[in-house]
Structures are given as C-alpha cells and as structure tokens.
Design a protein around this motif. Structure first.
Motif, PDB file in Angstrom:
ATOM      1  N   ILE A  35     -26.665  18.908  38.514  1.00 21.64           N
ATOM      2  CA  ILE A  35     -27.981  18.285  38.581  1.00 21.64           C
ATOM      3  C   ILE A  35     -28.623  18.217  37.205  1.00 21.64           C
ATOM      4  N   TRP A  36     -28.459  19.291  36.409  1.00 21.06           N
ATOM      5  CA  TRP A  36     -29.062  19.326  35.087  1.00 21.06           C
ATOM      6  C   TRP A  36     -28.413  18.345  34.118  1.00 21.06           C
ATOM      7  N   TRP A  37     -27.088  18.249  34.201  1.00 24.70           N
ATOM      8  CA  TRP A  37     -26.363  17.444  33.227  1.00 24.70           C
ATOM      9  C   TRP A  37     -25.583  16.342  33.936  1.00 24.70           C
ATOM     10  N   ASN A  38     -25.447  15.204  33.277  1.00 29.34           N
ATOM     11  CA  ASN A  38     -24.557  14.177  33.796  1.00 29.34           C
ATOM     12  C   ASN A  38     -23.166  14.781  33.852  1.00 29.34           C
ATOM     13  N   SER A  39     -22.554  14.822  35.020  1.00 25.47           N
ATOM     14  CA  SER A  39     -21.226  15.431  35.104  1.00 25.47           C
ATOM     15  C   SER A  39     -20.297  14.511  35.878  1.00 25.47           C
ATOM     16  N   LEU A  40     -19.004  14.767  35.732  1.00 17.40           N
ATOM     17  CA  LEU A  40     -18.044  13.955  36.478  1.00 17.40           C
ATOM     18  C   LEU A  40     -17.927  14.487  37.903  1.00 17.40           C
ATOM     19  N   HIS A  41     -18.092  15.806  38.053  1.00 20.40           N
ATOM     20  CA  HIS A  41     -18.040  16.400  39.391  1.00 20.40           C
ATOM     21  C   HIS A  41     -19.222  15.887  40.212  1.00 20.40           C
ATOM     22  N   GLN A  42     -18.972  15.571  41.477  1.00 15.22           N
ATOM     23  CA  GLN A  42     -20.048  15.050  42.324  1.00 15.22           C
ATOM     24  C   GLN A  42     -21.059  16.146  42.641  1.00 15.22           C
ATOM     25  N   PRO A  43     -22.315  15.758  42.949  1.00 11.43           N
ATOM     26  CA  PRO A  43     -23.306  16.760  43.362  1.00 11.43           C
ATOM     27  C   PRO A  43     -22.947  17.353  44.721  1.00 11.43           C
ATOM     28  N   ALA A  44     -23.674  18.395  45.118  1.00  7.21           N
ATOM     29  CA  ALA A  44     -23.376  19.095  46.362  1.00  7.21           C
ATOM     30  C   ALA A  44     -23.458  18.162  47.556  1.00  7.21           C
ATOM     31  N   SER A  45     -22.478  18.279  48.464  1.00  4.05           N
ATOM     32  CA  SER A  45     -22.485  17.469  49.683  1.00  4.05           C
ATOM     33  C   SER A  45     -23.252  18.158  50.782  1.00  4.05           C
ATOM     34  N   ILE A  46     -23.211  19.503  50.777  1.00  2.00           N
ATOM     35  CA  ILE A  46     -23.880  20.263  51.828  1.00  2.00           C
ATOM     36  C   ILE A  46     -25.083  20.947  51.202  1.00  2.00           C
ATOM     37  N   THR A  47     -26.280  20.512  51.589  1.00  2.00           N
ATOM     38  CA  THR A  47     -27.505  21.100  51.054  1.00  2.00           C
ATOM     39  C   THR A  47     -28.376  21.534  52.227  1.00  2.00           C
TER      40      THR A  47
ATOM     41  N   ALA B 162     -34.417  33.482  29.731  1.00  2.00           N
ATOM     42  CA  ALA B 162     -33.729  33.098  28.498  1.00  2.00           C
ATOM     43  C   ALA B 162     -32.657  32.065  28.776  1.00  2.00           C
ATOM     44  N   SER B 163     -31.874  32.281  29.846  1.00  3.69           N
ATOM     45  CA  SER B 163     -30.774  31.345  30.069  1.00  3.69           C
ATOM     46  C   SER B 163     -31.258  30.010  30.599  1.00  3.69           C
ATOM     47  N   LEU B 164     -32.370  30.022  31.366  1.00  5.07           N
ATOM     48  CA  LEU B 164     -32.915  28.742  31.814  1.00  5.07           C
ATOM     49  C   LEU B 164     -33.382  27.925  30.614  1.00  5.07           C
ATOM     50  N   LEU B 165     -34.044  28.597  29.661  1.00  3.55           N
ATOM     51  CA  LEU B 165     -34.494  27.904  28.451  1.00  3.55           C
ATOM     52  C   LEU B 165     -33.303  27.343  27.685  1.00  3.55           C
ATOM     53  N   ALA B 166     -32.253  28.162  27.565  1.00  2.00           N
ATOM     54  CA  ALA B 166     -31.062  27.717  26.842  1.00  2.00           C
ATOM     55  C   ALA B 166     -30.427  26.519  27.538  1.00  2.00           C
ATOM     56  N   ALA B 167     -30.320  26.602  28.877  1.00  4.34           N
ATOM     57  CA  ALA B 167     -29.707  25.514  29.630  1.00  4.34           C
ATOM     58  C   ALA B 167     -30.536  24.236  29.491  1.00  4.34           C
ATOM     59  N   TYR B 168     -31.874  24.412  29.486  1.00  2.00           N
ATOM     60  CA  TYR B 168     -32.743  23.249  29.367  1.00  2.00           C
ATOM     61  C   TYR B 168     -32.600  22.600  27.995  1.00  2.00           C
ATOM     62  N   ALA B 169     -32.466  23.446  26.962  1.00  6.25           N
ATOM     63  CA  ALA B 169     -32.319  22.930  25.605  1.00  6.25           C
ATOM     64  C   ALA B 169     -30.989  22.193  25.442  1.00  6.25           C
ATOM     65  N   LEU B 170     -30.016  22.599  26.256  1.00 12.75           N
ATOM     66  CA  LEU B 170     -28.689  21.975  26.174  1.00 12.75           C
ATOM     67  C   LEU B 170     -28.654  20.583  26.802  1.00 12.75           C
ATOM     68  N   GLN B 171     -29.692  20.281  27.583  1.00 19.48           N
ATOM     69  CA  GLN B 171     -29.739  19.069  28.399  1.00 19.48           C
ATOM     70  C   GLN B 171     -28.927  17.882  27.856  1.00 19.48           C
ATOM     71  N   ASP B 172     -29.233  17.486  26.619  1.00 16.50           N
ATOM     72  CA  ASP B 172     -28.565  16.315  26.064  1.00 16.50           C
ATOM     73  C   ASP B 172     -27.124  16.601  25.676  1.00 16.50           C
ATOM     74  N   GLN B 173     -26.917  17.729  24.986  1.00 11.27           N
ATOM     75  CA  GLN B 173     -25.588  18.039  24.471  1.00 11.27           C
ATOM     76  C   GLN B 173     -24.574  18.312  25.582  1.00 11.27           C
ATOM     77  N   ALA B 174     -25.026  18.948  26.666  1.00 13.08           N
ATOM     78  CA  ALA B 174     -24.078  19.343  27.700  1.00 13.08           C
ATOM     79  C   ALA B 174     -23.796  18.224  28.691  1.00 13.08           C
ATOM     80  N   SER B 175     -24.455  17.088  28.561  1.00 10.53           N
ATOM     81  CA  SER B 175     -24.171  15.983  29.454  1.00 10.53           C
ATOM     82  C   SER B 175     -22.790  15.437  29.141  1.00 10.53           C
ATOM     83  N   TYR B 176     -22.087  15.087  30.218  1.00  8.46           N
ATOM     84  CA  TYR B 176     -20.711  14.660  30.022  1.00  8.46           C
ATOM     85  C   TYR B 176     -20.626  13.230  29.505  1.00  8.46           C
ATOM     86  N   PHE B 177     -21.656  12.423  29.778  1.00  7.70           N
ATOM     87  CA  PHE B 177     -21.580  11.027  29.347  1.00  7.70           C
ATOM     88  C   PHE B 177     -22.957  10.442  29.057  1.00  7.70           C
ATOM     89  N   TYR B 178     -22.978   9.305  28.395  1.00  7.96           N
ATOM     90  CA  TYR B 178     -24.187   8.504  28.196  1.00  7.96           C
ATOM     91  C   TYR B 178     -24.279   7.482  29.324  1.00  7.96           C
TER      92      TYR B 178
END
Lengths: 238, 149
Positions: A174-186, B21-37
C-alpha cells in the motif's frame, strides 16, 4: 499464567494438545490440498498456477505469525520473567524460518508464469526476504546465548525489535508501488471467489494447527534437553 | 512502582519509540522504495531521454497493436490521469492483456515513446474461476486503482 510456568503442569497439557493439533491439522491440510489441487477451478487469467495459492498463503501467514509469536513471547519473558515464554520463542524460530523460505519459494514459482520473472526487488518480496534473514540472525543469536533452555534477554530484545518488519510487510503493497498485488482478504471482505476461498481457508487452519503442534513438540524437546543437561551436571558433580 | 511494572513500562516505551522511528523511515522511503514510476510520475519528474526507468500502470483498452514482425507490440499505459506510449519487442507474459497491470523496464526515446526492455505482468487481487469468465467481469469490479496510489 504463572501456573503453567511449572513444566510438569505444562507438559500434562501439551502432550494431548500436540496429538490433537497435529492429527486435525494433517487431516485438514491433506483434505484442503487434494481439493485445491484436483477439484478447485482454474483461474480465469492464471490457469492452473493459481493452485500454488493453497500452499503460498498459509506458509507466508505462518512466517509472519511465527515472528509475532516470538515478539509476544519476548515481551512476556522480559516483563513477567515467565520461563516458558523464553522456551516458546526459541521453539518458533526454526519452523518460522522454514515457513518463510517455503513462502518465498512458492511465491517465486508462481511469479515465473504470472509476472514473467522468478524474482523482483519490490517492497513486498524484499521485506519478506528481510524477515527470512531476521529469522536466521535470531536462530544464530539464540544458539549463541541460551539460558536454561530459553533464549537470553538480548535475543528477546532482538525478537521485539525485529517485529517492526511485520507491519512493514503488511503495508508494503500500500505504501509503495509494488509488483505484488494488494491484499485480497481484508476486514471488508474477500476478492477471492468462494470456489478458491474454501480450500484456502481449510489449508490456512490446517497449516496453523500443524505449526502449533510442531512448536509444542519443540518446546517439549527443549524442556527434556534441559532436564538431561541438569541431570548430567548433577552426576558429574557427585 | 513494582519492578514488574517498571519493566513493562520500559518495554512499552521502547516499542512505541521503535514503531514511531520505523514508520517515519518507511514514510521517508516512499519515493525511493517504489518499484516503478506511473505515467503521471513521468510527466511530473520528466526523466531524461535514455535514462533507465521502470514504468507501471494499466494497459489501455483497445490499445495493443502487434506489428507485422509478430514480436513487437505497441500499447498505451495509463494510470487514470496520464498516458504513456510503450513499445516492446519480445515474448509477452500470459497475463499481459488489455486492462491489466503491467510493469516495464526501459528508456524514453527522443519522440516520447517508452522503449521497454523487459515486460512484467501485474496480477490484481481478484481471483475468478475460468468458468465464471464474462459473468462478473466488468471493468468497474477491479480495485485496480490500488496500482496507482
């Protein structure tokens, strides 16, 4: 809760529980897998490769559940000094690592025909790989510094710190664009058709019972080992 | 305060600090950790021609055109707001169909076309038996917007 800190009391409960949990779990897994592999329908897009779902989902669920159990046991160990919590945490580590590896392996096999690749470094896949490495580190730390059959306090602290990865795995899609699909069971329902969902649920419950039985067996083994060591020490002292 | 409660408070405080701390780190990663544009990201960030990027989005309905050589495909990738023209030469994955998610590695060429070197299909969270195909399969049923957050 401290009533079960007494190993004799715990063992009296654990022995029949192991048997029932193992038997019922095995029955459900065999039933669910035969139905899932032979009778459940093929997916509209993925065809027969959808069937790996019935192994992939339970194993990854237990991989994450295993570390959650380690974290909870670690808190109980540190705050209440409950001796069995330390034994339980140590018992979960190896099966947890094995289930994580199985989850990664089945996911990879599914990804080849579905995505077109064996491996991607997207948020979900990478965070589960990190979970696998955390398990390996935990096992090494637990073996290097065990106390009376359980894990040391340093290991318990590591167990709690590592739990940070669990919500990250859960939210990664959810946080990052990923190739893995989001959760099916919520909580709001399932986007998996009921024809797939039933054998999946049977296997999830079955694998969970099997996992529980393995943990109980390993806890009994660790307790027995501690007893043997104590007796050998006494004999050596005489 | 009993020693047990002290330990419990300490453990809880440590846990809260750690999660924060880890939520902040994960949030800061938002752009970099995305797999694609997404195509909108390309419009916004305007990457240089020839720079290696990864593009993700939905294959536009009716946009797949196969070239005469049989291995080159041309299609549009959209994310609801922007569109990107893509060409790819090679074998496409089974799940590569119009309306489904796709992730491509490649570069932008001078004329604005995205030239893909690898093509991966993204599966959505819906599992529908083959027998039910066409019954419930309206485009609106897909939660595919989740691809584009």
């Amino acid at each position: 809760m401290h009533a079960y800190a007494n190993p004799t009391r715990f063992l009296a409960l654990a022995r029949p529980l192991t048997l029932w949990s193992f038997g019922l779990g095995l029955l459900l897994v065999i039933g669910g897998s035969i139905y899932g592999l032979a009778y459940a329908p093929a997916d509209r897009l993925m065809g027969d490769s959808v069937r790996i779902l019935y192994i992939h989902v339970p194993t990854v669920w237990l991989a994450m559940g295993g570390w959650s159990a380690i974290a909870i046991s670690s808190i109980v160990q540190l705050a209440w000094r409950h001796p069995l919590a330390a034994v339980a945490a140590r018992a979960v580590a190896v099966p947890g690592a094995l289930f994580t590896a199985l989850g990664l392996l089945t996911g990879s096999i599914w990804a080849r025909p579905t995505w077109g690749t064996w491996w991607v470094w997207d948020g979900r896949v990478t965070s589960v790989l990190v979970l696998f490495f955390l398990y390996l580190a935990y096992i090494a730390l637990a073996n290097a510094s065990s106390e009376k059959g359980g894990v040391s306090r340093v290991t318990a602290i590591f167990g709690i710190v590592g739990a940070i990865n669990i919500p990250i795995i859960n939210r990664s899609v959810i946080w990052w664009n990923s190739l893995h699909q989001p959760a099916s069971i919520t909580v709001s329902g399932s986007s998996i058709d009921s024809a797939f969902l039933w054998p999946l649920m049977v296997n999830v419950v079955g694998f969970s019972l099997l996992f529980g039985a393995i943990i109980l067996m390993r806890m009994r083994m660790i307790l027995a080992q501690t007893k043997v060591e104590a007796r050998l020490k006494r004999m050596a002292a005489e | 305060m009993k020693a047990k409660h002290q330990r419990l408070t300490l453990a809880t405080l440590a846990l809260v600090a750690l999660i924060g701390a880890s939520l902040l780190a994960a949030y800061a990663l938002q752009d970099q950790a995305s797999y694609f544009y997404t195509p909108s990201d390309i419009v916004e960030k305007n990457p240089e021609v020839g720079q290696a990027i990864r593009l993700g989005g939905m294959v536009g309905a009716g946009s797949i055109q196969r070239a005469a050589d049989g291995v080159t495909v041309e299609f549009l990738v959209h994310d609801g707001t922007a569109e990107q023209k893509v060409t790819y030469t090679g074998i496409t994955p089974d799940l590569f169909v119009e309306g489904s998610g796709v992730v491509a590695d490649g570069r932008l060429s001078a004329d604005g076309t995205f030239v893909a070197e690898t093509l991966l299909a993204k599966h959505d969270e819906n599992y529908i038996p083959r027998e039910l195909e066409g019954i419930d399969m309206t485009a609106g049923q897909h939660k595919s917007e989740t691809l584009i957050q």
